[in-house]
Structures are given as structure tokens and as C-alpha cells.
Write an enzyme that holds these catalytic residues in place. Structure first.
Site, mmCIF file in Angstrom:
data_model
loop_
_atom_site.group_PDB
_atom_site.id
_atom_site.type_symbol
_atom_site.label_atom_id
_atom_site.label_comp_id
_atom_site.label_asym_id
_atom_site.label_seq_id
_atom_site.Cartn_x
_atom_site.Cartn_y
_atom_site.Cartn_z
ATOM 1 N N LYS A 1 3.135 11.649 5.899
ATOM 2 C CA LYS A 1 3.483 10.383 6.510
ATOM 3 C C LYS A 1 3.625 9.289 5.621
ATOM 4 C CE LYS A 1 -0.190 7.563 7.195
ATOM 5 N NZ LYS A 1 -1.558 7.279 7.600
ATOM 6 N N LYS B 1 0.827 -1.174 -0.039
ATOM 7 C CA LYS B 1 0.034 -0.132 -0.147
ATOM 8 C C LYS B 1 0.893 1.391 0.114
ATOM 9 C CE LYS B 1 -2.839 3.433 0.491
ATOM 10 N NZ LYS B 1 -3.690 3.363 1.746
#
Length: 301
Positions: free
Chosen positions: A238, A170
Site C-alpha cells: 500500500k 511519511k
């Protein structure tokens, strides 16, 4: 199977909505009950906190902004583990580091709870139509047990292997998307400065070997000026941080990801962490004093 869903932000509200539309027994929770209003009107049950939700369901699904928040919702006072019965399942759909996944899975296992990770990719607009891609990691039997729920929320469903593997792939997909986003902005600006109509440029690139999913989607919200991709600068920074961490851990030099990170850090400083990630292209617009607006593109995807 009774499901609980915690985290009704830009993405989670659509995932939960897809479960509801598919007829699943659904209980929901979020810090802001206003985010749940439409779902409650549609038949979802409300729980005041994660523990109260977990007490009512067989499986808790979370879609939250950071590993810190996920851990707090799992283990904190009135958290999931205080309410979910032994033998229950926790499905984490947030984007976490693979080490966080395996660590939190061990914490859950100590309470008799099995974990599956199931991050999604493809954009919030695909979540809204139930077509987002779901990448699952964890035991195959657990994947098969909850596959109907995953299919209700997504289009293509993949089982990537053991816990932690879905987190890695991901992050890789997001890393590529951020790199492609910066490249799309540069390409469109070259076209604008070269005197090419931006609508023509968009369509020609879309039909070329230089096309990408990001060009087809985020290119539109750049050209219409909304930048609204429902994904923030904070989340981009992030996720790029996760990718660079994997690069160090696995011994892979990530030159483009490192450069993308610095670009996003500058964009975050300029426009704020809550700005849409596609506003990274605005750095180029501001630097050249030229916007990338083109008529005819929808206000949202």
C-alpha cells in the site's frame, strides 16, 4: 481535554497506551474488544462504536489500516462525524495519500470538525516505548493545542506544514525503509555466501558507512528468524503504491521504489499479505537455499 482512540492494532494499542500512562482521559474503540482488554484494565473507557466514542470526547484519534477504513469510520453509520460536536478535532495517525487527507478534512470541516494528520515513523517497537517519531500536518494552532498528547505518544515531534504534507514525508520515509530492507537482505546474504560470520557482518555493517536504521532494527529480526516487525506485506505494498503515485504526480522517476514494489508483490504472493514485511528477505533465502540465521539476537525488538 478528553481523547478518544479508534484502532488498537499492532501500532494503535501502544499509542493509546502511552496516552493512558500520561494520565489523559481516554475512551477507546476497536472492531475486536479483545485488543482493548489491557487498556481497559489500565483505566481506559470502552465505547461500542465510533459514534458512541465521539460523543464522549473533545478529540478523536484514529490509527487504521487504509484510507477506505478511515473514511468509513469517519463518515459511515455510527461514525465519528455522527457523534463529535462542532469544534472538535479529528487526528488521523494512519498513513494516507495526501489527497485523501485534504478530501477527508473538507468532509470533516463541513460538520465543524478540524482535522490534523499525525502519522508516525520509526517502528512499532518505538511506539511501545513512547519514542516513535510523530509527523504532524495541519494548522499550527491545532498542533500546539494537541502537542502534549503527541508528546505523550512519541519522542521527536515535527510539524511538517499544511494538511497533506505529513502524508507525503511519511510515505517517503517508508519508501526508504523498504528499499533499505531489501538492500540489507542482499548484503547479509553476500556476507553469508562469502563465509563471513553473520553476527560479525551485522556489527561491521552497523559501524560502517553502509549502516541504516533498518539494518540495525529489521536486520535483527531477520537474523533471529522471527521476521517480526509488526508491519505486514499488505501495508508495505500500500505505502509503496502511495510513493509511486507521488512520483507520477510530482514528475519524479522512482526507479528503486518501482523495483522494490515488484519485489514486495512477489513476496506477498509467496507468503501472503498478512506476512511480516521483513519476510521479503525470505525470497532471497528461498532462491539461494540458504537461511540468514545467527545466534544471539533477541526474538523481538
Amino acid at each position: 481535554m478528553r481523547y478518544g482512540f479508534i484502532g488498537l492494532g499492532h501500532l494503535g494499542r501502544y499509542l493509546a497506551g502511552s496516552l493512558l500512562k500520561a494520565g489523559f482521559d481516554l475512551t477507546i474503540n476497536d472492531l475486536d474488544k479483545a485488543n482493548a482488554r489491557t487498556l481497559i484494565e489500565g483505566g481506559a473507557k470502552w465505547a461500542d462504536d465510533p459514534q458512541a466514542l465521539a460523543e464522549k470526547v473533545d478529540c478523536v484519534i484514529t490509527c487504521l489500516p487504509s484510507p477506505k477504513v478511515s473514511e468509513a469510520v469517519l463518515t459511515g453509520p455510527r461514525g465519528i462525524l455522527s457523534g463529535l460536536k462542532s469544534g472538535g478535532t479529528w487526528i488521523e495517525m494512519s498513513t494516507l495519500d495526501h489527497n485523501d487527507v485534504t478530501r477527508l478534512a473538507a468532509v470533516a470541516a463541513d460538520k465543524g470538525i478540524r482535522m490534523m494528520e499525525a502519522p508516525v515513523t520509526g517502528g512499532v517497537h518505538k511506539a511501545a516505548t513512547g519514542e516513535i517519531t510523530v509527523i504532524a500536518g495541519g494548522d499550527k494552532d491545532l498542533f500546539e493545542l494537541h502537542k502534549p498528547a503527541l508528546q505523550a505518544m512519541g519522542g521527536e515531534i515535527f510539524h511538517a506544514g499544511d494538511l497533506g504534507k505529513a502524508a507525503v514525508i511519511k510515505v517517503i520515509t517508508n519508501m526508504l525503509a523498504f528499499i533499505h530492507l531489501i538492500a540489507t537482505g542482499e548484503a547479509l546474504m553476500l556476507a553469508k555466501k562469502g563465509g563471513i560470520d553473520l553476527t560479525d557482518a551485522f556489527n561491521i555493517i552497523k559501524a560502517s558507512s553502509g549502516n541504516s536504521f533498518v539494518h540495525e532494527t529489521e536486520g535483527q529480526v531477520i537474523l533471529n528468524g522471527s521476521y517480526n516487525i509488526n508491519f505486514t506485506m499488505d501495508l508495505a505494498v500500500k505505502d509503496l503504491g502511495f510513493a509511486l503515485g507521488f512520483g507520477k504526480e510530482f514528475g519524479v522517476p522512482l526507479d528503486l521504489a518501482e523495483q522494490a514494489m515488484q519485489t514486495f508483490i512477489r513476496a506477498k504472493a509467496a507468503y501472503g499479505g498478512g506476512a511480516w514485511s521483513s519476510q521479503v528477505v525470505k525470497l532471497l533465502e528461498d532462491a539461494t537455499g540458504t537461511d540468514l540465521r545467527a545466534p544471539g539476537f533477541p526474538a523481538e525488538l
